[in-house]
Design an enzyme around this catalytic site. Sequence first.
Site, PDB file in Angstrom:
ATOM      1  N   ARG A 197      -7.383  11.738 -11.508  1.00 22.61           N
ATOM      2  CA  ARG A 197      -7.030  10.595 -11.575  1.00 22.61           C
ATOM      3  C   ARG A 197      -7.453  10.027 -13.114  1.00 22.61           C
ATOM      4  NH1 ARG A 197      -7.171   5.513  -8.606  1.00 22.61           N
ATOM      5  NH2 ARG A 197      -9.343   4.393  -9.912  1.00 22.61           N
ATOM      6  N   TYR A 220     -10.029  -2.490 -14.112  1.00 23.36           N
ATOM      7  CA  TYR A 220     -10.256  -1.799 -12.635  1.00 23.36           C
ATOM      8  C   TYR A 220     -10.000  -0.449 -12.438  1.00 23.36           C
ATOM      9  CZ  TYR A 220      -5.262   0.014 -12.687  1.00 23.36           C
ATOM     10  OH  TYR A 220      -4.063   0.555 -13.202  1.00 23.36           O
ATOM     11  N   ASP A 250      -3.185   5.351 -11.314  1.00 22.70           N
ATOM     12  CA  ASP A 250      -3.551   3.796 -10.290  1.00 22.70           C
ATOM     13  C   ASP A 250      -3.624   2.712 -10.698  1.00 22.70           C
ATOM     14  OD1 ASP A 250      -3.497   2.488  -7.859  1.00 22.70           O
ATOM     15  OD2 ASP A 250      -5.864   3.468  -7.962  1.00 22.70           O
ATOM     16  N   HIS A 303      -2.816   0.203  -9.351  1.00 21.95           N
ATOM     17  CA  HIS A 303      -3.600  -0.839  -8.831  1.00 21.95           C
ATOM     18  C   HIS A 303      -2.481  -2.501  -8.023  1.00 21.95           C
ATOM     19  CE1 HIS A 303      -6.849  -1.711  -6.765  1.00 21.95           C
ATOM     20  NE2 HIS A 303      -7.196  -0.587  -6.379  1.00 21.95           N
ATOM     21  N   GLU A 338       0.385   5.509  -8.572  1.00 23.46           N
ATOM     22  CA  GLU A 338       0.091   4.957  -6.950  1.00 23.46           C
ATOM     23  C   GLU A 338      -0.086   3.317  -7.443  1.00 23.46           C
ATOM     24  OE1 GLU A 338      -3.619   5.935  -6.342  1.00 23.46           O
ATOM     25  OE2 GLU A 338      -4.458   4.500  -5.598  1.00 23.46           O
ATOM     26  N   GLU A 353      -3.128   2.887   0.348  1.00 19.66           N
ATOM     27  CA  GLU A 353      -3.949   2.945   0.335  1.00 19.66           C
ATOM     28  C   GLU A 353      -4.521   1.271   1.607  1.00 19.66           C
ATOM     29  OE1 GLU A 353      -6.020   3.115  -3.453  1.00 19.66           O
ATOM     30  OE2 GLU A 353      -7.106   1.202  -3.495  1.00 19.66           O
ATOM     31  N   ARG A 378      -0.643   7.334   1.231  1.00 19.75           N
ATOM     32  CA  ARG A 378      -2.038   6.986   1.063  1.00 19.75           C
ATOM     33  C   ARG A 378      -2.682   6.422   2.623  1.00 19.75           C
ATOM     34  NH1 ARG A 378      -5.070   8.010  -2.863  1.00 19.75           N
ATOM     35  NH2 ARG A 378      -6.263   6.239  -3.556  1.00 19.75           N
ATOM     36  N   GLU A 416      -7.821  12.076  -2.379  1.00 23.56           N
ATOM     37  CA  GLU A 416      -9.219  11.908  -3.529  1.00 23.56           C
ATOM     38  C   GLU A 416      -9.880  12.067  -2.990  1.00 23.56           C
ATOM     39  OE1 GLU A 416      -8.691   7.226  -3.375  1.00 23.56           O
ATOM     40  OE2 GLU A 416      -9.458   7.386  -4.783  1.00 23.56           O
ATOM     41  N   TRP A 444      -5.086  -7.974  -7.380  1.00 19.85           N
ATOM     42  CA  TRP A 444      -6.632  -6.941  -8.112  1.00 19.85           C
ATOM     43  C   TRP A 444      -6.579  -5.989  -7.486  1.00 19.85           C
ATOM     44  CZ3 TRP A 444     -10.111  -3.316  -6.355  1.00 19.85           C
ATOM     45  CH2 TRP A 444     -11.335  -3.188  -7.134  1.00 19.85           C
TER      46      TRP A 444
HETATM   47  O1  KDG Z   1     -12.144  -0.458  -2.071  1.00 18.14           O
HETATM   48  C1  KDG Z   1     -11.141  -0.569  -3.088  1.00 18.14           C
HETATM   49  C2  KDG Z   1     -10.802   0.939  -3.268  1.00 18.14           C
HETATM   50  O2  KDG Z   1     -11.179   2.031  -2.156  1.00 18.14           O
HETATM   51  C3  KDG Z   1      -9.710   1.398  -4.518  1.00 18.14           C
HETATM   52  O3  KDG Z   1      -9.938   0.374  -5.806  1.00 18.14           O
HETATM   53  C4  KDG Z   1     -10.069   1.933  -4.327  1.00 18.14           C
HETATM   54  O4  KDG Z   1      -8.162   2.184  -5.606  1.00 18.14           O
HETATM   55  C5  KDG Z   1      -8.697   2.802  -5.322  1.00 18.14           C
HETATM   56  C6  KDG Z   1      -8.509   4.108  -5.369  1.00 18.14           C
HETATM   57  O5  KDG Z   1      -7.261   4.711  -5.279  1.00 18.14           O
HETATM   58  O6  KDG Z   1      -9.747   4.489  -4.843  1.00 18.14           O
HETATM   59 MG    MG Z   2      -5.564   3.077  -5.163  1.00 20.17          MG
END
Ligand code: KDG
Ligand code: MG
Length: 402
Positions: free
Chosen positions: A147, A159, A210, A212, A236, A262, A283, A339, A402
């Site tokens: 990634r 992030y 990602d 996010h 992602e 996730e 995920r 992951e 976020w």
């Molecule tokens: O707790 C938040 C994280 O698990 C996240 O920010 C990690 O997006 C993430 C990832 O893809 O691992």
């Molecule tokens: Mg993620």
Amino acid sequence: MKITNAYVNITSPGRNFVTLKVETDEGIYGLGDGTLNGRELAVASYLTEHVIPCLLGRDPFQTEDIWQYLYRGAYWRRGPVTMAAIAAVDVALWDIKGKALNTPVYNLLGGKSREGVMVYGHANGKDIEQALDDVARHTEMGFKAVRVQSGFAGLASTYGVAKGAGRYEPAERGLPTENEWSSELYLRHVPKLFRRVREAFGEDLHLLHDCHHRLTPIEAGRLGKELEPFRLFWMEDPTPAELQEGFRVIREHTTTPIAVGEVFNSVWDCHDLIRNQWIDYLRMTLVHGGGFTHIKKTADFAALYHVRTGFHGATDLSPVTMAAALHFDLAIHNFGIQELMPHSVETDAVFPHNYTFKDGLMHPGDAPGLGVDLDETLAAKYPYQRAYLPINRKLDGTLTDW
Ligand code: KDG
Ligand code: MG
């Protein structure tokens, strides 16, 4: 066999982890992870006050009945706290079953479907050059999938990128810090990043990214289209997924594969995403998705629609979840990728485990059960500390995802 005792352990060897230990009258015990990043004590209390008293005296082999008892019997269904608590119980009971039957949990899930589990690592850097160096570091370690995230001009930090020289860890102790965000700047940057990565590393390396949860569906469609020449393994969490139909818009504009989930905790969070074939990878993982009992049903449903798994494996999921995920990944047919964000040395010492990494693949080991333990004496040296993920604001101050 009967459950005679169960209790919650909370430890913070760098990050907070909530672990359920379930004991039986035959001396066999099982471990389950109930960690919910930033809301850890809610799950701990849910388990201690409302779940553990209902477990005592039950047969730990009855994983289906106990799952239904905790889900349907609570009246209040779903949600991350409830599902993490149910997962902690379910995973601990499968650990007990494996130990009692003297076999690794993957044998209870169908047996080995592959020799190892392909994992992706996190390469990141403050800018493109640093990110390229980190991709190189990962390929040298043997990763076949990486990634890639990098900082970009106009934002002080973002992030997925380590703040200092150390590892990237999103949660910080104390109250939430604030990040800033600009989708305009980000959308200009990401195609440049992946052009450079493909040029430098060739065709064979699997590349992931990602978003996010930060884009609108149409922005994500545009980004996916611009990334098509670089053939990503996946893009992602392109957009927040409460509105599952939003993914139709993305799908109509790009063939870049989409991974999501996730933060999901139930098949009902992804039912439309799957049956409409709007996504390629799911995920949602064991700790937040109700444990083996619910994830197996969800993964089997996803398989009917060509959706594969790509379980969350960030450092806020404890080594108990990592071990459980690797057993699952090894066994199911529609596994995609896993992951891997390695835990700190302190965390690995608190949770001694049998899983291994070699040449880009992981293996859960062949010990009975999950093959992971909890050193409670060491764990006690790291008491809980309040910690949160950052919150995010656009450059004009508007609060955003976020
Ligand atoms: O707790 C938040 C994280 O698990 C996240 O920010 C990690 O997006 C993430 C990832 O893809 O691992
Ligand atoms: Mg993620």
